[in-house]
Design a protein around this motif. Sequence first.
Motif, mmCIF file in Angstrom:
data_model
loop_
_atom_site.group_PDB
_atom_site.id
_atom_site.type_symbol
_atom_site.label_atom_id
_atom_site.label_comp_id
_atom_site.label_asym_id
_atom_site.label_seq_id
_atom_site.Cartn_x
_atom_site.Cartn_y
_atom_site.Cartn_z
ATOM 1 N N SER A 80 9.782 7.532 15.615
ATOM 2 C CA SER A 80 9.407 7.315 14.222
ATOM 3 C C SER A 80 7.892 7.385 14.078
ATOM 4 O O SER A 80 7.155 7.445 15.058
ATOM 5 C CB SER A 80 9.899 5.940 13.760
ATOM 6 O OG SER A 80 11.282 5.799 13.982
ATOM 7 N N ARG A 81 7.430 7.354 12.837
ATOM 8 C CA ARG A 81 5.991 7.303 12.606
ATOM 9 C C ARG A 81 5.489 5.891 12.875
ATOM 10 O O ARG A 81 6.282 4.936 12.918
ATOM 11 C CB ARG A 81 5.660 7.747 11.187
ATOM 12 C CG ARG A 81 6.076 6.774 10.088
ATOM 13 C CD ARG A 81 5.790 7.305 8.699
ATOM 14 N NE ARG A 81 4.368 7.603 8.528
ATOM 15 C CZ ARG A 81 3.842 8.120 7.428
ATOM 16 N NH1 ARG A 81 4.633 8.409 6.397
ATOM 17 N NH2 ARG A 81 2.547 8.351 7.327
ATOM 18 N N PRO A 82 4.201 5.698 13.079
ATOM 19 C CA PRO A 82 3.684 4.345 13.324
ATOM 20 C C PRO A 82 3.952 3.421 12.129
ATOM 21 O O PRO A 82 4.183 3.874 11.009
ATOM 22 C CB PRO A 82 2.184 4.575 13.510
ATOM 23 C CG PRO A 82 2.042 6.011 13.860
ATOM 24 C CD PRO A 82 3.142 6.718 13.141
ATOM 25 N N SER A 83 3.924 2.136 12.396
ATOM 26 C CA SER A 83 4.138 1.151 11.342
ATOM 27 C C SER A 83 3.085 0.058 11.448
ATOM 28 O O SER A 83 2.773 -0.418 12.542
ATOM 29 C CB SER A 83 5.532 0.520 11.455
ATOM 30 O OG SER A 83 5.671 -0.585 10.574
ATOM 31 N N ALA A 84 2.537 -0.339 10.300
ATOM 32 C CA ALA A 84 1.554 -1.420 10.255
ATOM 33 C C ALA A 84 2.174 -2.718 9.765
ATOM 34 O O ALA A 84 1.458 -3.684 9.510
ATOM 35 C CB ALA A 84 0.383 -1.029 9.344
ATOM 36 N N ALA A 85 3.508 -2.756 9.642
ATOM 37 C CA ALA A 85 4.203 -3.949 9.167
ATOM 38 C C ALA A 85 4.412 -4.913 10.329
ATOM 39 O O ALA A 85 5.352 -4.757 11.112
ATOM 40 C CB ALA A 85 5.532 -3.573 8.535
ATOM 41 N N SER A 86 3.513 -5.881 10.481
ATOM 42 C CA SER A 86 3.534 -6.847 11.572
ATOM 43 C C SER A 86 3.550 -6.099 12.906
ATOM 44 O O SER A 86 2.699 -5.257 13.165
ATOM 45 C CB SER A 86 4.736 -7.781 11.438
ATOM 46 O OG SER A 86 4.659 -8.818 12.407
ATOM 47 N N ASP A 87 4.529 -6.373 13.767
ATOM 48 C CA ASP A 87 4.615 -5.677 15.051
ATOM 49 C C ASP A 87 5.319 -4.337 14.930
ATOM 50 O O ASP A 87 5.555 -3.662 15.931
ATOM 51 C CB ASP A 87 5.353 -6.552 16.081
ATOM 52 C CG ASP A 87 4.552 -7.786 16.469
ATOM 53 O OD1 ASP A 87 3.311 -7.711 16.414
ATOM 54 O OD2 ASP A 87 5.160 -8.810 16.809
ATOM 55 N N GLY A 88 5.675 -3.946 13.716
ATOM 56 C CA GLY A 88 6.313 -2.660 13.471
ATOM 57 C C GLY A 88 7.630 -2.805 12.728
ATOM 58 O O GLY A 88 8.552 -3.474 13.197
#
Length: 293
Positions: A80-88
């Motif tokens: 998946s693409r990166p996530s900036a929501a907490s730990d992902g």
Amino acid sequence: MRLPTWLAQHLAALRTLLVFTVLLGLAYPLALVAVGRIPGLADRADGSLLTADGRPVGSALIGQSFTDAAGNPVGRYFQSRPSAASDGYDPTASGASNLGPQDIVDTIATDPDDSRQSLLTQVCQRSAAVGQLNGVDGRRPYCTPDGVGAVLAVFRRDGLTGPATRVVSVNQSAPAAPFLADYEGVPVELATPGEDYRAAGATIVPIRGDAPAQPVVPADAVTASGSGLDPHISPAYAEIQIARVARERGADPTAVRRLVEQHTTGRALGFMGAPAVNVLELNLALDAEFPTR
């Protein structure tokens, strides 16, 4: 017998409260629940859950990571693409990093806990990692070969003008080697933890380097979405992963590409947004058609 005005007003207010309680507190919510049970809408009302072997494994609307216990990408799955929501991909912490394109200088502190990577360095590191994982060119403009932002702090004799007197690679510290040996004839130094070169009067200069103008690794592979929960990747990001996934599963790349095409959605109403690939749906289809031994 006529009621006192104050009492009549209170009774009218009570009747209004009761009517709106029934309408908005009972009838309206029950009507919405009933609409959510209509065939074709029930699945969406329940969260668009996807199952494998009869067990829920996620939602088609929320992305997730496909990594091992150590956080390393699992090669047999599309990433998946990166996530900036907490730990992902944490739906309780949906949000972006709020870092912008001008965030190009890392904070290098003596205490690692006080250090912070700039958005540029995050993008550079992700691009290098994606390139290495998928066997493609991970270089990007303004990135060093070791995967940090290629940024110099240039001190000049007359402040903003005149010849350079000192040059520091602000995103590299020992034991790294400066990505440039010299700049305008001045040897490039490594950054000293805790130093604020901008405050000291240096001009911050990003260096483009020799990376291709159109990087092989697409933008969605190195940047998070605004929500941090996007379940999709671009067809371009899926394309560079096909060879790896096919190799890990012992499958024909043509067959894997066919699955990617089947799980690619077009533009909304034919003109809004961009084509996208749902990663969870695609990986479930891979497990069903090419199970690993």
